[in-house]
Write an enzyme that holds these catalytic residues in place. Structure first.
Site, PDB file in Angstrom:
ATOM      1  N   HIS A 132       3.468 -12.401  -9.224  1.00 52.84           N
ATOM      2  CA  HIS A 132       4.858 -12.419  -9.683  1.00 52.84           C
ATOM      3  C   HIS A 132       4.833 -12.718 -11.181  1.00 52.84           C
ATOM      4  O   HIS A 132       4.216 -13.710 -11.603  1.00 52.84           O
ATOM      5  CB  HIS A 132       5.646 -13.540  -9.003  1.00 52.84           C
ATOM      6  CG  HIS A 132       5.805 -13.422  -7.526  1.00 52.84           C
ATOM      7  ND1 HIS A 132       6.965 -12.985  -6.937  1.00 52.84           N
ATOM      8  CD2 HIS A 132       4.955 -13.715  -6.502  1.00 52.84           C
ATOM      9  CE1 HIS A 132       6.831 -12.999  -5.613  1.00 52.84           C
ATOM     10  NE2 HIS A 132       5.618 -13.448  -5.330  1.00 52.84           N
ATOM     11  N   CYS A 142       0.845  -1.200   0.000  1.00 53.67           N
ATOM     12  CA  CYS A 142       0.000   0.000   0.000  1.00 53.67           C
ATOM     13  C   CYS A 142       0.881   1.252   0.000  1.00 53.67           C
ATOM     14  O   CYS A 142       0.559   2.242  -0.683  1.00 53.67           O
ATOM     15  CB  CYS A 142      -0.932   0.009   1.214  1.00 53.67           C
ATOM     16  SG  CYS A 142      -2.404  -1.030   1.042  1.00 53.67           S
ATOM     17  N   ASP A 174      10.717  -6.562  -8.726  1.00 53.61           N
ATOM     18  CA  ASP A 174      10.938  -7.177  -7.415  1.00 53.61           C
ATOM     19  C   ASP A 174      12.325  -6.780  -6.908  1.00 53.61           C
ATOM     20  O   ASP A 174      13.292  -6.752  -7.663  1.00 53.61           O
ATOM     21  CB  ASP A 174      10.813  -8.701  -7.519  1.00 53.61           C
ATOM     22  CG  ASP A 174      10.660  -9.361  -6.168  1.00 53.61           C
ATOM     23  OD1 ASP A 174       9.568  -9.898  -5.896  1.00 53.61           O
ATOM     24  OD2 ASP A 174      11.637  -9.353  -5.377  1.00 53.61           O
ATOM     25  N   HIS A 193      -0.414  -9.869  -4.845  1.00 52.72           N
ATOM     26  CA  HIS A 193       0.550  -9.541  -5.906  1.00 52.72           C
ATOM     27  C   HIS A 193       0.735 -10.741  -6.810  1.00 52.72           C
ATOM     28  O   HIS A 193       0.767 -11.883  -6.347  1.00 52.72           O
ATOM     29  CB  HIS A 193       1.899  -9.084  -5.335  1.00 52.72           C
ATOM     30  CG  HIS A 193       2.473  -9.984  -4.277  1.00 52.72           C
ATOM     31  ND1 HIS A 193       1.994 -10.000  -2.984  1.00 52.72           N
ATOM     32  CD2 HIS A 193       3.479 -10.884  -4.307  1.00 52.72           C
ATOM     33  CE1 HIS A 193       2.689 -10.875  -2.266  1.00 52.72           C
ATOM     34  NE2 HIS A 193       3.589 -11.443  -3.055  1.00 52.72           N
TER      35      HIS A 193
END
Ligand code: 5GP
Ligand code: ZN
Length: 111
Positions: A99, A7, A30, A97
């Site tokens: 990946h 957030c 990442d 999320h």
């Protein structure tokens, strides 16, 4: 959500290497890449994980998959979309999320 890392990244208060942004979705590299391309696609609004999704989230999911597809264009050999849910899957950040992994041959099944 207070004290949520992703957030804070979505709000811009913690920096990230952003590769794509829409009204609802952010994609960024990442910090600890597991492949030459390793991008995280997140909803800007807080959802704990894929387990928190329902029929009302169809538009958000379409935006997330669309962003994933745009990121995947960098990987002509193919790419993988993974989302971890809960401790057994190794979810370490409690904010949904995807990946997006690519840029090398990926083993299967994952560990
Ligand atoms: P999970 O283990 O929850 O499926 O994935 C969390 C991912 O977030 C990990 O791959 C980890 O490297 C990444 N990550 C953790 N903290 C940060 C950060 O501060 N910035 C970025 N860009 N990635 C992070
Ligand atoms: Zn969050």
């Amino acid at each position: 959500m207070a004290d949520c890392l992703f957030c804070s990244i979505a709000a811009g208060t913690i920096p990230a290497d952003v590769v794509l942004e829409t009204d609802d979705v952010l994609a960024f590299n990442d910090i600890n890449p597991a492949a030459p391309t390793h991008v995280l696609v997140i909803p800007k609004r807080h959802v704990d994980s894929a387990a928190g999704l329902g029929p009302d989230d169809a538009g958000l999911l379409a935006a997330m998959f669309s962003a994933a597809a745009r990121v995947g264009e960098k990987c002509p050999g193919g790419w993988r979309l993974v989302t971890n849910v809960g401790p057994d899957a190794g979810q370490s950040v409690i904010h949904l999320h995807f990946h997006i992994l690519g840029g090398r041959a990926l083993g299967w099944p994952p560990g």
